[in-house]
Design a protein around this motif. Structure first.
Motif, PDB file in Angstrom:
ATOM      1  N   ARG B  60       2.802 -45.415 -37.051  1.00  0.00           N
ATOM      2  CA  ARG B  60       3.336 -44.112 -36.650  1.00  0.00           C
ATOM      3  C   ARG B  60       2.298 -43.319 -35.837  1.00  0.00           C
ATOM      4  NH1 ARG B  60       5.111 -43.076 -41.319  1.00  0.00           N
ATOM      5  NH2 ARG B  60       3.423 -41.744 -42.108  1.00  0.00           N
ATOM      6  N   VAL B  61       1.081 -43.289 -36.378  1.00  0.00           N
ATOM      7  CA  VAL B  61       0.031 -42.551 -35.668  1.00  0.00           C
ATOM      8  C   VAL B  61      -0.295 -43.216 -34.329  1.00  0.00           C
ATOM      9  CG1 VAL B  61      -2.377 -41.831 -35.769  1.00  0.00           C
ATOM     10  CG2 VAL B  61      -0.941 -41.608 -37.785  1.00  0.00           C
ATOM     11  N   ARG B  62      -0.289 -44.535 -34.334  1.00  0.00           N
ATOM     12  CA  ARG B  62      -0.576 -45.245 -33.081  1.00  0.00           C
ATOM     13  C   ARG B  62       0.478 -44.925 -32.028  1.00  0.00           C
ATOM     14  NH1 ARG B  62       0.272 -49.891 -30.155  1.00  0.00           N
ATOM     15  NH2 ARG B  62      -1.577 -51.129 -29.581  1.00  0.00           N
ATOM     16  N   SER B  63       1.738 -44.936 -32.459  1.00  0.00           N
ATOM     17  CA  SER B  63       2.807 -44.632 -31.511  1.00  0.00           C
ATOM     18  C   SER B  63       2.667 -43.218 -30.951  1.00  0.00           C
ATOM     19  CB  SER B  63       4.170 -44.807 -32.205  1.00  0.00           C
ATOM     20  OG  SER B  63       5.195 -44.399 -31.346  1.00  0.00           O
ATOM     21  N   ASN B  64       2.372 -42.279 -31.837  1.00  0.00           N
ATOM     22  CA  ASN B  64       2.202 -40.886 -31.372  1.00  0.00           C
ATOM     23  C   ASN B  64       1.054 -40.783 -30.373  1.00  0.00           C
ATOM     24  OD1 ASN B  64       4.277 -40.082 -33.016  1.00  0.00           O
ATOM     25  ND2 ASN B  64       2.952 -39.393 -34.696  1.00  0.00           N
ATOM     26  N   LEU B  65      -0.019 -41.482 -30.710  1.00  0.00           N
ATOM     27  CA  LEU B  65      -1.185 -41.427 -29.812  1.00  0.00           C
ATOM     28  C   LEU B  65      -0.855 -41.986 -28.432  1.00  0.00           C
ATOM     29  CD1 LEU B  65      -4.350 -42.466 -31.861  1.00  0.00           C
ATOM     30  CD2 LEU B  65      -4.015 -40.399 -30.506  1.00  0.00           C
ATOM     31  N   MET B  66      -0.167 -43.113 -28.400  1.00  0.00           N
ATOM     32  CA  MET B  66       0.145 -43.726 -27.108  1.00  0.00           C
ATOM     33  C   MET B  66       1.050 -42.813 -26.267  1.00  0.00           C
ATOM     34  SD  MET B  66      -1.562 -46.457 -26.866  1.00  0.00           S
ATOM     35  CE  MET B  66      -2.836 -45.635 -27.795  1.00  0.00           C
ATOM     36  N   LYS B  67       1.964 -42.130 -26.941  1.00  0.00           N
ATOM     37  CA  LYS B  67       2.829 -41.197 -26.192  1.00  0.00           C
ATOM     38  C   LYS B  67       2.005 -40.053 -25.602  1.00  0.00           C
ATOM     39  CE  LYS B  67       7.006 -42.050 -28.949  1.00  0.00           C
ATOM     40  NZ  LYS B  67       7.896 -41.500 -29.990  1.00  0.00           N
ATOM     41  N   ARG B  68       1.120 -39.532 -26.411  1.00  0.00           N
ATOM     42  CA  ARG B  68       0.306 -38.409 -25.915  1.00  0.00           C
ATOM     43  C   ARG B  68      -0.619 -38.857 -24.787  1.00  0.00           C
ATOM     44  NH1 ARG B  68      -2.024 -35.287 -31.165  1.00  0.00           N
ATOM     45  NH2 ARG B  68      -2.609 -33.727 -29.592  1.00  0.00           N
ATOM     46  N   ILE B  69      -1.159 -40.053 -24.931  1.00  0.00           N
ATOM     47  CA  ILE B  69      -2.057 -40.564 -23.878  1.00  0.00           C
ATOM     48  C   ILE B  69      -1.279 -40.789 -22.578  1.00  0.00           C
ATOM     49  CG2 ILE B  69      -3.420 -42.579 -23.193  1.00  0.00           C
ATOM     50  CD1 ILE B  69      -4.385 -42.755 -26.105  1.00  0.00           C
ATOM     51  N   ALA B  70      -0.074 -41.343 -22.693  1.00  0.00           N
ATOM     52  CA  ALA B  70       0.722 -41.585 -21.482  1.00  0.00           C
ATOM     53  C   ALA B  70       1.047 -40.264 -20.787  1.00  0.00           C
ATOM     54  CB  ALA B  70       2.001 -42.326 -21.857  1.00  0.00           C
ATOM     55  N   ALA B  71       1.418 -39.277 -21.587  1.00  0.00           N
ATOM     56  CA  ALA B  71       1.717 -37.966 -20.989  1.00  0.00           C
ATOM     57  C   ALA B  71       0.462 -37.374 -20.351  1.00  0.00           C
ATOM     58  CB  ALA B  71       2.268 -37.033 -22.067  1.00  0.00           C
ATOM     59  N   ASP B  72      -0.670 -37.564 -21.004  1.00  0.00           N
ATOM     60  CA  ASP B  72      -1.927 -37.030 -20.454  1.00  0.00           C
ATOM     61  C   ASP B  72      -2.283 -37.715 -19.137  1.00  0.00           C
ATOM     62  OD1 ASP B  72      -4.479 -35.551 -20.678  1.00  0.00           O
ATOM     63  OD2 ASP B  72      -5.311 -37.561 -20.875  1.00  0.00           O
ATOM     64  N   GLN B  73      -2.085 -39.021 -19.095  1.00  0.00           N
ATOM     65  CA  GLN B  73      -2.390 -39.747 -17.854  1.00  0.00           C
ATOM     66  C   GLN B  73      -1.453 -39.320 -16.735  1.00  0.00           C
ATOM     67  OE1 GLN B  73      -2.249 -43.833 -19.292  1.00  0.00           O
ATOM     68  NE2 GLN B  73      -4.480 -43.961 -19.242  1.00  0.00           N
ATOM     69  N   ALA B  74      -0.178 -39.103 -17.063  1.00  0.00           N
ATOM     70  CA  ALA B  74       0.759 -38.654 -16.027  1.00  0.00           C
ATOM     71  C   ALA B  74       0.373 -37.273 -15.514  1.00  0.00           C
ATOM     72  CB  ALA B  74       2.175 -38.626 -16.598  1.00  0.00           C
ATOM     73  N   ARG B  75      -0.047 -36.417 -16.429  1.00  0.00           N
ATOM     74  CA  ARG B  75      -0.433 -35.064 -16.016  1.00  0.00           C
ATOM     75  C   ARG B  75      -1.695 -35.093 -15.147  1.00  0.00           C
ATOM     76  NH1 ARG B  75      -0.882 -33.152 -20.698  1.00  0.00           N
ATOM     77  NH2 ARG B  75      -3.129 -33.133 -20.883  1.00  0.00           N
ATOM     78  N   ARG B  76      -2.617 -35.984 -15.479  1.00  0.00           N
ATOM     79  CA  ARG B  76      -3.845 -36.065 -14.680  1.00  0.00           C
ATOM     80  C   ARG B  76      -3.584 -36.707 -13.321  1.00  0.00           C
ATOM     81  NH1 ARG B  76      -8.753 -37.965 -18.690  1.00  0.00           N
ATOM     82  NH2 ARG B  76      -8.471 -36.377 -20.283  1.00  0.00           N
ATOM     83  N   ALA B  77      -2.617 -37.613 -13.270  1.00  0.00           N
ATOM     84  CA  ALA B  77      -2.362 -38.324 -12.014  1.00  0.00           C
ATOM     85  C   ALA B  77      -1.767 -37.395 -10.971  1.00  0.00           C
ATOM     86  CB  ALA B  77      -1.419 -39.500 -12.258  1.00  0.00           C
ATOM     87  N   VAL B  78      -0.915 -36.466 -11.355  1.00  0.00           N
ATOM     88  CA  VAL B  78      -0.265 -35.584 -10.387  1.00  0.00           C
ATOM     89  C   VAL B  78      -1.269 -34.672  -9.703  1.00  0.00           C
ATOM     90  CG1 VAL B  78       1.391 -33.718 -10.141  1.00  0.00           C
ATOM     91  CG2 VAL B  78       1.957 -35.717 -11.515  1.00  0.00           C
ATOM     92  N   PRO B  79      -2.113 -33.979 -10.441  1.00  0.00           N
ATOM     93  CA  PRO B  79      -3.096 -33.145  -9.735  1.00  0.00           C
ATOM     94  C   PRO B  79      -4.067 -33.961  -8.907  1.00  0.00           C
ATOM     95  CG  PRO B  79      -2.931 -32.541 -12.040  1.00  0.00           C
ATOM     96  CD  PRO B  79      -2.183 -33.813 -11.867  1.00  0.00           C
ATOM     97  N   ALA B  80      -4.352 -35.193  -9.334  1.00  0.00           N
ATOM     98  CA  ALA B  80      -5.292 -35.996  -8.570  1.00  0.00           C
ATOM     99  C   ALA B  80      -4.743 -36.319  -7.197  1.00  0.00           C
ATOM    100  CB  ALA B  80      -5.602 -37.286  -9.326  1.00  0.00           C
ATOM    101  N   ARG B  81      -3.411 -36.432  -7.103  1.00  0.00           N
ATOM    102  CA  ARG B  81      -2.837 -36.741  -5.798  1.00  0.00           C
ATOM    103  C   ARG B  81      -2.655 -35.500  -4.954  1.00  0.00           C
ATOM    104  NH1 ARG B  81       0.444 -40.249  -8.885  1.00  0.00           N
ATOM    105  NH2 ARG B  81       2.060 -38.660  -8.977  1.00  0.00           N
ATOM    106  N   THR B  82      -2.392 -34.371  -5.611  1.00  0.00           N
ATOM    107  CA  THR B  82      -2.038 -33.189  -4.836  1.00  0.00           C
ATOM    108  C   THR B  82      -3.209 -32.263  -4.586  1.00  0.00           C
ATOM    109  OG1 THR B  82      -1.432 -32.089  -6.894  1.00  0.00           O
ATOM    110  CG2 THR B  82       0.308 -33.237  -5.704  1.00  0.00           C
ATOM    111  N   GLN B  83      -4.163 -32.250  -5.487  1.00  0.00           N
ATOM    112  CA  GLN B  83      -5.238 -31.298  -5.317  1.00  0.00           C
ATOM    113  C   GLN B  83      -6.307 -31.860  -4.404  1.00  0.00           C
ATOM    114  OE1 GLN B  83      -6.688 -30.182  -9.139  1.00  0.00           O
ATOM    115  NE2 GLN B  83      -5.039 -28.748  -9.524  1.00  0.00           N
TER     116      GLN B  83
END
Lengths: 189, 435
Positions: B60-83
């Motif tokens: 359960r904790v692993r699944s939660n972590l992977m979801k949060r990490i994926a969301a974090d990577q998506a959030r970091r990827a967008v500013p990296a392309r636009t900023q």
């Protein structure tokens, strides 16, 4: 930690630092038990233990770029858990006490607890947790790392920011306090 | 081995999996206190073994972590392309504020500095926006105030005053184009006032010497005369106002360049000979330096000439007081120069045909041109014409004394095209320098 496991860990750390979530998942699987025990002995709510355990690894992921590979990864995780537990205790202090949280948490739980919850609620564990609350955070961390994970003084020193020689004295004092707290409980039991 | 050493040995054994019983059996001399410590350590060690998360919790904790990490990577990827790589203005501002907060200087000095910068920026923006304002516009007072402030700092600066006069003249031209004749008159009045002030300042030898050697005032004044001539054509109902401005500009021009600049108001008119001196020798060129030629053709409404201006006679042209053109009786400067005309006006090229009538005294005296016209480009008007006018002749701006080697005359003169009936406005024409 065997050399192979240590080598694998370094690889996973490097991959995780490059953004590899799967590599970080492997680090999680390798160290989650130790972090869980460390937190479970200091936090009275099972749900709270789970939340804090997840939070430790989440913060580790966010800060893994700053991790220095020459240090043991588990000890770095302990340091994060140590700070989280202390901050959590301070917040709980503002909400009167852990006991209230525990009562509320239990009230929200199912009437038929899981086997893990049963273990968590075992009397001797509860007594030990209560006795641990009388120790300082450093003493709690020291004992947890020493007797849960078999860490040496040299391993613990950077986590607590103390010299190894001082940790020997600190361990003796902490065990003495813990024994003093557990003795009447054992008598009652 | 003392008690502490035995205790440490037993604790290490417990950590490595030994039992408490084995340790007590091995060291029966242990004190009660040491035994209690060992019992606490054993319980702690035992609890650690039992306190293990179940697999469901770990998944359960692993699944939660992977979801949060994926969301974090998506959030970091967008500013990296636009900023952009460089920090933006907002980030720099935040960093500055953060640094200021850490400096411990407090917010009051920063607020005062920001307020000062804001006021200066707004003021500069308003002043800049007011530069193009016309009289009657909301920002026009700001424009005048700004000019007055600069005038305080440049009190004796003739160039600055000529620039101010240019502002008023530009306003008059724009107002005329908008049909606001009344306000145009006000602008021209302000223009005249500024030039009168300039004329007053030029009586100071220091100021005069500082500016007389410069070419820029001359260029400014000539440009203004040209603008005024055009303006006069566009606003025939305001001739008097425009003519006053022309006179003011001409007066300043003469004051600045007394030996070079003919002005309609200061030089006596020259009689125009009916017979144009086509092909006749002209006064020698005083200097080799080319200069633009100013042609002013005032009409009968032009300001009256000065008292010293003598009415021309049909036969004898009157030289100007400042110029030294060759007169018919004067000897030629050089033996090689062509013979001087016996009844030639001082100017190289006659512009007006026919003798002026007695009722229309000339308004200005054409000074001699520095570049004598070799071949007049105009034909003299018929003798029957009765032009009340134009007595103005072209002249070069900088006539110089005759030189021993006169240059061949150049066609610098522009002949009046229509001298009859409707009075011609004064025209100021800048002719290109003679080669």
């Amino acid at each position: 930690m065997p050399d192979t496991a240590a080598a694998n860990e370094r690889i996973w750390i490097r991959q995780a630092q490059q953004g590899d979530a799967e590599a970080f998942a492997r680090l999680y699987e390798q160290h989650v038990d130790a972090i869980y025990r460390y937190i479970a002995l200091r936090v009275p709510s099972q749900q709270h233990v789970e939340d804090l355990t997840e939070e430790v690894f989440w913060r580790a992921w966010q800060a893994i770029d700053r991790f220095r590979p020459e240090r043991p990864f588990l000890h770095w995780l302990y340091r994060i858990a140590h700070n989280l537990v202390i901050n959590d205790a301070r917040r709980a202090e503002k909400h009167r006490s852990y006991e209230m949280m525990t009562d509320m948490g239990h009230a929200l739980m199912d009437e038929t607890p899981s086997p893990e919850e049963n273990l968590f609620r075992q009397e001797d564990i509860q007594q030990l947790r209560q006795a641990m609350t009388t120790l300082s955070p450093d003493e709690q961390t020291l004992l947890t790392m020493r007797f849960f994970d078999g860490a040496s003084y040299d391993d613990i020193a950077p986590v607590l920011g103390k010299r190894p020689g001082a940790l020997r004295v600190l361990q003796h004092r902490a065990l003495k306090k813990l024994a003093k707290q557990l003795a009447p409980m054992r008598t009652v039991a | 081995m003392n008690e502490n050493d035995i205790l440490d040995s037993c604790l290490n054994a417990l950590r490595q999996g030994a039992t408490l019983a084995s340790c007590v059996e091995k060291h029966p001399e242990l004190s009660e206190e040491s035994l209690a410590i060992l019992q606490a350590a054993a319980r702690l060690h035992d609890a650690g073994k039992r306190l293990a998360p179940d697999p469901a919790f770990k998944r359960r904790v692993r699944s939660n972590l992977m979801k949060r990490i994926a969301a974090d990577q998506a959030r970091r990827a967008v500013p990296a392309r636009t900023q952009p790589a460089a920090p933006g203005l907002l980030q720099r501002w935040r960093a500055f504020l953060s640094g200021w907060r850490g400096s411990g200087l407090g917010w009051q000095p920063l607020a005062a500095a920001l307020a000062f910068i804001l006021i200066v920026t707004l003021s500069a923006g308003i002043v800049s926006a007011a530069r193009g304002a016309l009289p009657g516009a909301p920002l026009y007072p700001v424009k005048r105030l700004s000019e007055q402030a600069r005038s305080i700092l440049r009190r004796d600066d003739i160039l600055w005053r000529l620039e101010l006069a240019q502002h008023r003249l530009d306003e008059a031209v724009r107002l005329a184009s908008q049909g606001d004749d009344a306000t145009m008159d006000d602008a021209l009045a302000a223009y005249v006032a500024i030039l009168d002030d300039v004329a007053r300042l030029l009586h100071d030898p220091t100021i005069f010497n500082a500016v007389a050697s410069q070419a820029e005032p001359r260029a400014i004044l000539l440009r203004q005369l040209d603008q005024l001539t055009t303006l006069r054509l566009q606003t025939p109902s305001h001739e008097a106002t425009v003519d006053r401005a022309i006179s003011a500009a001409a007066r300043v021009l003469e004051l600045l360049y007394p030996n070079a600049q003919p002005t309609p108001a200061s030089t006596p008119a020259q009689p125009i000979q009916p017979a144009a001196p086509s092909g006749t020798p002209l006064p020698p060129t005083p200097s080799a330096r080319p200069s633009p030629t100013l042609i002013v053709m005032p009409t009968a409404v032009m300001p009256q000439p000065t008292a010293t201006a003598a009415p021309p006679t049909p036969t004898m042209p009157q030289p100007t007081a400042t110029a030294a053109p060759p007169t018919p009786t004067m000897p030629q400067p050089t033996p090689t120069s062509p013979p001087a005309p016996t009844v030639q006006p001082p100017t190289a090229t006659p512009v007006m045909p026919g003798p002026p009538t007695a009722t229309t005294p000339p308004m200005a005296t054409p000074p001699p041109t520095s570049e004598p016209a070799q071949t007049p480009t105009h034909q003299p008007p018929a003798a029957t014409m009765t032009p009340p006018t134009p007595t103005m002749v072209p002249s070069t701006a900088t006539p110089q004394p005759p030189t021993p080697t006169p240059q061949p005359p150049a066609p610098t003169m522009r002949a009046p095209t229509a001298t009859s009936a409707p009075p011609m406005p004064p025209t100021v024409t800048i002719m290109p320098p003679a080669p």
